[in-house]
Design a protein around this motif. Structure first.
Motif, PDB file in Angstrom:
ATOM      1  N   ARG A  12       0.826  -1.195   0.000  1.00  0.00           N
ATOM      2  CA  ARG A  12       0.000   0.000   0.000  1.00  0.00           C
ATOM      3  C   ARG A  12       0.866   1.252   0.000  1.00  0.00           C
ATOM      4  N   ARG A  16       1.097   4.446  -2.648  1.00  0.00           N
ATOM      5  CA  ARG A  16       0.996   5.854  -2.274  1.00  0.00           C
ATOM      6  C   ARG A  16       2.202   6.630  -2.786  1.00  0.00           C
ATOM      7  N   LEU A  30       3.873  20.750 -15.604  1.00  0.00           N
ATOM      8  CA  LEU A  30       2.976  21.909 -15.636  1.00  0.00           C
ATOM      9  C   LEU A  30       3.774  23.213 -15.617  1.00  0.00           C
ATOM     10  N   ILE A  34       3.798  26.117 -18.367  1.00  0.00           N
ATOM     11  CA  ILE A  34       3.518  27.524 -18.081  1.00  0.00           C
ATOM     12  C   ILE A  34       4.631  28.409 -18.659  1.00  0.00           C
TER      13      ILE A  34
ATOM     14  N   ARG B  11      -3.412   2.416  10.686  1.00  0.00           N
ATOM     15  CA  ARG B  11      -3.456   2.060   9.274  1.00  0.00           C
ATOM     16  C   ARG B  11      -2.917   3.199   8.410  1.00  0.00           C
ATOM     17  N   ASP B  12      -2.072   2.865   7.461  1.00  0.00           N
ATOM     18  CA  ASP B  12      -1.533   3.883   6.558  1.00  0.00           C
ATOM     19  C   ASP B  12      -2.632   4.461   5.693  1.00  0.00           C
ATOM     20  N   GLU B  14      -4.267   6.012   2.420  1.00  0.00           N
ATOM     21  CA  GLU B  14      -4.022   5.874   0.995  1.00  0.00           C
ATOM     22  C   GLU B  14      -4.116   7.234   0.333  1.00  0.00           C
ATOM     23  N   PHE B  15      -3.627   7.296  -0.891  1.00  0.00           N
ATOM     24  CA  PHE B  15      -3.629   8.560  -1.614  1.00  0.00           C
ATOM     25  C   PHE B  15      -5.032   9.142  -1.688  1.00  0.00           C
ATOM     26  N   TYR B  18      -6.118  11.341   1.197  1.00  0.00           N
ATOM     27  CA  TYR B  18      -5.633  12.728   1.169  1.00  0.00           C
ATOM     28  C   TYR B  18      -6.438  13.543   0.173  1.00  0.00           C
ATOM     29  N   ALA B  52      -3.814  26.084 -15.877  1.00  0.00           N
ATOM     30  CA  ALA B  52      -2.983  26.088 -14.673  1.00  0.00           C
ATOM     31  C   ALA B  52      -3.608  26.970 -13.593  1.00  0.00           C
ATOM     32  N   LEU B  55      -6.484  25.266 -12.008  1.00  0.00           N
ATOM     33  CA  LEU B  55      -5.965  24.181 -11.163  1.00  0.00           C
ATOM     34  C   LEU B  55      -5.469  24.722  -9.825  1.00  0.00           C
ATOM     35  N   PHE B  56      -4.744  25.843  -9.852  1.00  0.00           N
ATOM     36  CA  PHE B  56      -4.204  26.380  -8.596  1.00  0.00           C
ATOM     37  C   PHE B  56      -5.327  26.954  -7.716  1.00  0.00           C
ATOM     38  N   ILE B 107       1.625  26.670  -1.752  1.00  0.00           N
ATOM     39  CA  ILE B 107       1.953  26.336  -3.141  1.00  0.00           C
ATOM     40  C   ILE B 107       0.935  26.963  -4.097  1.00  0.00           C
ATOM     41  N   MET B 111       1.975  29.806  -6.762  1.00  0.00           N
ATOM     42  CA  MET B 111       1.928  29.427  -8.178  1.00  0.00           C
ATOM     43  C   MET B 111       0.894  30.241  -8.950  1.00  0.00           C
TER      44      MET B 111
END
Lengths: 61, 317
Positions: A12, A16, A30, A34, B11-12, B14-15, B18, B52, B55-56, B107, B111
């Motif tokens: 897992r 990740r 990206l 840009i 438990r870890d 998962e993506f 997040y 972009a 997205l930001f 970020i 950006m």
């Protein structure tokens, strides 16, 4: 193939890490995109760097 | 939200967990309204820069969502609607949510400043601050006016999109802001009418909890009346037009009719049919906002096709 069996936790974690890596690579792509877009729009490529740059002074050309 | 179980803290994550911290469903609305704000502006933006920038803006909105989930983990644990979120269910620690939120904010703002301009970046920073600090930390638990003022956070995205394209703020972007700002209270109060028990349990002072449902119904009607002119005035700015006016007029008639219906309803009837009219009004409010912004896109498409309405009176020209 490794001689020890991966714990499920490592599988897992690897998944990740791959996602995070993918995000970083796409971020780099990206930023490059840009840069290309801004330069093709004719944006200034120089900036102040503590020495005289005649091209940055308005009306000097 | 279906597989709600208390999970092992060790438990870890998962993506996907997040990603869930960024409130993808709220994000989709932010992306849509910011994109409309950007595209209806009379300035052409390079497609890569437009992509972009949006997205930001979306990442910035997601970051404020993560900060909200860090701060509100205790409330989320109590409310049925939010129990399945990554922090209350134990898949992500509150600290991780905080750090992810802070770093993504930095970020996203930096950006956006480099990609578009620093006015847009400043507006994004202010939006994150407004949602995470002003709304989540100061208002949400303190006053039933929480969503009235907090609604500003959700109203900023089209203004940021507009600032990306034009580098400024103008009457059009202020009216787009106003449309979402005035729409937020009736939208959330309708939700609060049928989700009342959740808010009571969590101790969040939503209007039906503090002032009763009668008062809430009255306030929904008041705000719906105040909301109506915003869209109609927007129709007479350079980004509006007769198509948008027609869309706005129909939606406002339906919205006012719905709000008046809720105002007239007796609580016993509402409980008898499990708040059917309130749920219907809530759904209508989603269409209300969505179709207003679709209407703006249509007008912009017509202008791009050089169809302009010479007979249409335009404000500010």
């Amino acid at each position: 193939m490794a001689i020890t069996k991966d714990h499920e936790l490592h599988v897992r974690r690897r998944k990740r890490n791959l996602w995070v890596g993918l995000m970083l690579v796409s971020f780099v792509a990206l930023v490059f995109g840009i840069t290309v877009a801004k330069m093709s729009d004719g944006e200034m490529m120089e900036a102040f760097d503590h020495s005289l740059r005649p091209s940055l002074v308005e009306g000097s050309e | 939200m279906t597989d709600v179980t208390t999970m092992d803290q060790s438990r870890d994550a998962e993506f996907g967990d997040y990603f869930a911290l960024l409130k993808p469903r709220v994000m989709s609305l932010v992306i849509f309204t910011a994109a409309v704000g950007l595209f209806v502006a009379p300035v052409h933006v390079h497609p890569v820069l437009a992509f972009a920038s949006i997205l930001f803006i979306a990442i910035g909105a997601g970051a404020s969502g993560a900060l909200n989930m860090w701060w509100d983990a205790d409330i989320d644990l109590v409310m049925k609607r939010t129990q399945g979120r990554p922090v209350p269910s134990g898949r992500v620690t509150a600290d991780d949510a905080k750090m992810l939120g802070l770093w993504l904010s930095v970020i996203a703002v930096a950006m956006l400043g480099l990609t578009a301009n620093f006015l847009a970046a400043g507006l994004l920073a202010f939006t994150i601050f407004f949602y995470a600090v002003v709304y989540s930390m100061w208002l949400k638990r303190a006053t039933p006016q929480n969503i009235v003022i907090g609604g500003a956070a959700g109203a900023f995205p089209p203004m940021i999109g507009w600032a990306v394209a034009t580098g400024g703020v103008s009457i059009e972007s202020i009216l787009m802001f106003g449309l979402i700002f005035m729409w937020t209270p009736p939208h959330f109060w309708a939700l609060a009418l049928f989700m009342n028990d959740d808010y009571t349990k969590a101790g969040v002072p939503m209007l039906p909890v503090t002032h009763g449902k009668r008062e809430t119904r009255k306030q929904i009607l008041i705000y719906s009346v105040l909301l109506a002119p915003v869209g109609l005035i927007l129709a007479f700015t350079p980004i509006g037009g007769p198509v948008f006016f027609a869309v706005s007029a129909v939606l406002n008639i339906l919205f006012l009719k719905g709000a008046y219906g809720l105002y007239r309803r007796v609580e016993d009837n509402a409980e008898a049919d499990k708040y059917a009219a309130e749920r219907k009004f809530f759904r209508l409010s989603l269409y209300y906002l969505f179709l207003h912004f679709v209407g703006l896109l249509v007008e912009s498409g017509l202008r791009a096709a050089s169809i302009d309405w010479a007979f249409w009176p335009q404000w500010g020209l």
